[in-house]
Motif scaffolding. Sequence first.
Motif, mmCIF file in Angstrom:
data_model
loop_
_atom_site.group_PDB
_atom_site.id
_atom_site.type_symbol
_atom_site.label_atom_id
_atom_site.label_comp_id
_atom_site.label_asym_id
_atom_site.label_seq_id
_atom_site.Cartn_x
_atom_site.Cartn_y
_atom_site.Cartn_z
ATOM 1 N N GLY A 1 6.672 -4.713 6.404
ATOM 2 C CA GLY A 1 5.722 -5.247 5.426
ATOM 3 C C GLY A 1 4.967 -4.131 4.721
ATOM 4 O O GLY A 1 5.185 -2.951 4.985
ATOM 5 N N ARG A 2 4.069 -4.533 3.843
ATOM 6 C CA ARG A 2 3.397 -3.543 3.016
ATOM 7 C C ARG A 2 1.916 -3.861 2.944
ATOM 8 O O ARG A 2 1.509 -5.006 3.124
ATOM 9 C CB ARG A 2 4.030 -3.573 1.626
ATOM 10 N N GLY A 3 1.113 -2.848 2.679
ATOM 11 C CA GLY A 3 -0.315 -3.045 2.488
ATOM 12 C C GLY A 3 -0.952 -3.728 3.681
ATOM 13 O O GLY A 3 -0.658 -3.404 4.834
ATOM 14 N N HIS A 4 -1.797 -4.694 3.372
ATOM 15 C CA HIS A 4 -2.527 -5.386 4.433
ATOM 16 C C HIS A 4 -1.599 -6.167 5.348
ATOM 17 O O HIS A 4 -1.954 -6.497 6.480
ATOM 18 C CB HIS A 4 -3.544 -6.336 3.782
ATOM 19 N N ALA B 1 -4.010 -4.446 -4.164
ATOM 20 C CA ALA B 1 -3.899 -4.878 -2.773
ATOM 21 C C ALA B 1 -2.430 -5.114 -2.429
ATOM 22 O O ALA B 1 -1.965 -4.770 -1.344
ATOM 23 C CB ALA B 1 -4.706 -6.151 -2.558
ATOM 24 N N TYR B 2 -1.695 -5.662 -3.399
ATOM 25 C CA TYR B 2 -0.293 -5.970 -3.159
ATOM 26 C C TYR B 2 0.548 -4.700 -3.080
ATOM 27 O O TYR B 2 1.514 -4.625 -2.329
ATOM 28 C CB TYR B 2 0.223 -6.881 -4.274
ATOM 29 N N GLU B 3 0.182 -3.694 -3.858
ATOM 30 C CA GLU B 3 1.010 -2.491 -3.932
ATOM 31 C C GLU B 3 0.582 -1.387 -2.968
ATOM 32 O O GLU B 3 1.223 -0.348 -2.900
ATOM 33 C CB GLU B 3 1.053 -1.951 -5.363
ATOM 34 N N SER B 4 -0.495 -1.594 -2.230
ATOM 35 C CA SER B 4 -0.879 -0.594 -1.220
ATOM 36 C C SER B 4 0.252 -0.479 -0.209
ATOM 37 O O SER B 4 0.806 -1.484 0.229
ATOM 38 C CB SER B 4 -2.162 -1.053 -0.518
ATOM 39 N N CYS B 5 0.603 0.755 0.155
ATOM 40 C CA CYS B 5 1.724 0.896 1.089
ATOM 41 C C CYS B 5 1.308 0.534 2.499
ATOM 42 O O CYS B 5 2.138 0.200 3.331
ATOM 43 C CB CYS B 5 2.307 2.305 1.033
ATOM 44 N N ILE C 1 -7.621 -4.915 -0.138
ATOM 45 C CA ILE C 1 -7.595 -6.365 0.056
ATOM 46 C C ILE C 1 -9.019 -6.927 0.028
ATOM 47 O O ILE C 1 -9.264 -8.000 -0.508
ATOM 48 C CB ILE C 1 -6.856 -6.733 1.360
ATOM 49 N N ARG D 1 -5.673 -13.278 -3.673
ATOM 50 C CA ARG D 1 -4.701 -13.284 -2.577
ATOM 51 C C ARG D 1 -5.269 -13.970 -1.360
ATOM 52 O O ARG D 1 -4.591 -14.190 -0.383
ATOM 53 C CB ARG D 1 -4.299 -11.854 -2.209
#
Lengths: 574, 429
Positions: free
Chosen positions: A172-175, B338-342, B353, B428
């Motif tokens: 998964g990615r990010g949070h 938030a969606y593109e944070s690795c 987020i 989100r």
Amino acid sequence: MAMVHATINGISVAVEAGTTILEAAKKIHVNIPTLCYHEDLAVKAVCRICVVEIAGMKLMQTACSYPVSEGMVIYTDSPKVLKARKTILELILAHHQQNCLSCAKNGSCELQNLAAELNMSHALHFDPETTNFPIDDSSPSIVRDPNKCIQCRRCLEVCNTIQTVGVLSVEGRGHDSKICPPYGKQMVDTACVNCGQCLQVCPVGAITLHDNEDRYMAAREAGKTMVVQIAPSVRTTIAEALGEEVGTVSTGRLVSALKILGFQYVLDTDFSADLTIMEEGTELLQRIQNGGTLPMITSCCPGWVKFCETFYSHETEHLSTAKSPQQMFGAIIKTYFAQKLKLEPGNIFSVSIMPCTAKKFECARPEMHASGYRDVDLALTVLELARMIRATGINFAELPETPFDQPFGTGSGAGEIFAATGGVMEAALRTVYEIVTGKTLEKLEFTAVRGVEGVKETSVDLGGTVVKVAVAHGLGNARKIMDAVARGKSEYHFIEIMACPGGCIGGGGNPTRSWQKVRQRTAAVYEQEKELPIRKSHENPAIKEIYHEFLPGPCSRKSERLLHTHYINRQDIL
Amino acid sequence: MEQMKVLLRNQGKPDMEDAKAYIATGGYDGLKRALEMDGAEIIEELKKSGLRGRGGAGFPTWLKLKFAFDTESAEKYIVCNADEGEPGTNKDRVLMSCDPHSLLEGMVIAGRAIGAHVGYIYLRAEYPQVRPILQRAIDSAYTCHALGKHIFGSDFEFDISIRSGAGAYVCGEETALFESIEGKRGEPRYKPPFPGVHGLFGKPTALNNVETLANISHIFRNGAIWFAGIGTKGSTGTKLFTVAGNVAHRGVYEFPMGINLKALIYENCGGIADGKGLLAVQTGGSSGPFIRPDQIDIPLDIDFVAASGGRLGCGTVFVIDDSNCILDIVRNTQDFFAYESCGQCTPCREGTIRVAQIVDKICRGDGSMVDVRALQELIDMLRVAPLCGLGHSSAVPIASVLQNFMPEVEKHLDGDACVWCNTQKGGRS
């Protein structure tokens, strides 16, 4: 090396070029909090707790990764730094399941300590948003609770880079990212070799020991005959687990504690380590004399054995068929020992105290029923024993010394050094040399196979036959040797491999490791071994007795049945 | 101001994938000139030209090459960042499609400068139509000896191949891009060490944006003095601008650096579409700030925009008309981050987020000044503490809204729901 000069919080410091801010700060006793940083592991710089301000830079930098340069002015304690750190900590806590009071890591959790250190004495500014992933306790050795993971990535390095088992990865990615086995697999369905090195580095309760104390309790309540064996390294780490100094050897107190914990018979795995040497040494000589498969590789480490069965499944014939000391003892306890003491073998609850999480897997292997019963009913680790001792209210520091029960309470120094990497090899060489040459070994110490070097090698002249041997510890190092074995290019006759870096003394079931501690523990093992009256396996009177009374001889048919095993191809796990 | 087509000089011409057609326009003359120079001379020429990176940060290109030049290694790499991931940006796509050889030529010259013999073009996954264009151009360059061994009869050799991204925004960050090329999870590395010392496959690497590399070919064809004469003192040359959003004539335009933003929108792009009014402009891509209509009378020069708190970035101008709510727009942007944070470092994984959640809460009318303060705390931390540039700039949009549009924010607080925000799908949480 060129020196560079900097100031940290106004204090001047001179360090070698390339030194990180964290190391430089330590030098002048400035404490910078860390979380993902681990002294034995590569710099990750992902938790960002150790951020500091550097004059002239807009961005903060992580002290763990940023090198000091000439004239650098560093602040580790400015309000800006303290505020950023606290915000980061709050963000971690808001995502972390905080059931601290019922967490296995309560009291030894690095996040808990950090929260106290950074004075987290108020309610969080962010709504708690914890996850509810299922807890994976499918592994006999470890329990994974992803809800507590703070993604420091130490376990990833240990599993993928150091042990090269490669079970854990980021999904998964990010949070939504989490650390787990790929494809949603349960631990038990992966190539995990149960070494437990991941739980040794996990700062929080995300990877913990699979605790089996309940099974001990149930057996005790059921009125079973409680028999326990103690692995060589346990006497060197149990006191440490109970808060004493690293390297405190406490054999006699350990026996006393186990008596209080309800074990009628407390036996010494050093004895069955000697038995392993007799069987394995004889097997080696037979292989050399009869043109058997060489190199022969030790099989006393269950983490290594599963690794070999999985990643080198075509090379298992190199493994010695001799069982590990734990399993040899298990088979003897429910046969010879039971006969001798007129005990009903079916009523014996045979427990082992091990430095090792993989022993839990080993004793549950279906083929380990040589006595007609499950040979070892339960393998407990040092960590579990320490908890049991604490929970029982035993004042370990003040216990008197009690000797082991007999028979099988006597081991040699050779059995004792099984605890450290190179120990099995050294013990084997002491015996094999004397058996082959008929001469008395003048210098018992084979120092070439001692120490923390990843792969060690030496050769020994056995009266004209030069035997080349190698020792590897840590599975990444094992791979180096095994790739040559698989290509048919290995020149060695005999190889010792231990899954854990440092050998059993660095095992996953011990109190939290560091190389510094493993070195101290190892030194203690060799120090006390020097003082033991018997230092060669074949000179152990209990060994002479068992080959006189019960077994016709090493590698005899009865030995084969009770003390030797076979291996499985586990390639399909991959 | 009139468009000045340097990078886009071959736009609309046929067969520009064919090296022969490119050569007929004077193409590869720059490379031939560079082949007669050594690495230090090439870097000196770039220094004279004043060329700065076109990908976002505006770092002097000569200095970037010098880092890799100064590091001794038998293996070095030139990497072209064609992972054009900023939403609303497509200048690199246009450039690669209409004049691919200018990029290849720039890469060979950069390779010559630092002593690299291999170049990779890291192409955005969403540009499958560009890949065959680039591939045909590369094949044709080999045929014409502009690539391969003995380039144009010299003893210099250079190979270029294409690597595709897989859609992650963060892979536009140089070290994450390296990880991706190496076949690993696309996550940035901590720095130092910098790419000039330890880059792709651990070797000294110079990574540049498509537009930067293409500029190199023109600098060597026309000379550094010519290039330095275009644009402003600190930002030389021309710049591609992608003008997107509620503007009458959207598209990719090329102007000398320093063009006035207001003039660009109202004179060159026909002003706001459908006769509406201007609400805000975001410059520099998603991670750029939102500015008010009274703030747009500025020259688009790297240093000027930076000094006024914005960023020129990759040259994207996102125009928003007054039928939108700025909170809803910024909610969309913060969702994106938030969606593109690795997920590698804590501040970005946990912080982006939270920013998105709080912005959404304010949009829905559930926010209060307590939330605004929490946002400010997160903004302060996110500006300085994350591991990479994505994290550092992830809170710029909301920070700019708090700074430039506070009255709008206040209208949303304490139960005052915004009709527009509530009808939009967002958040989100």
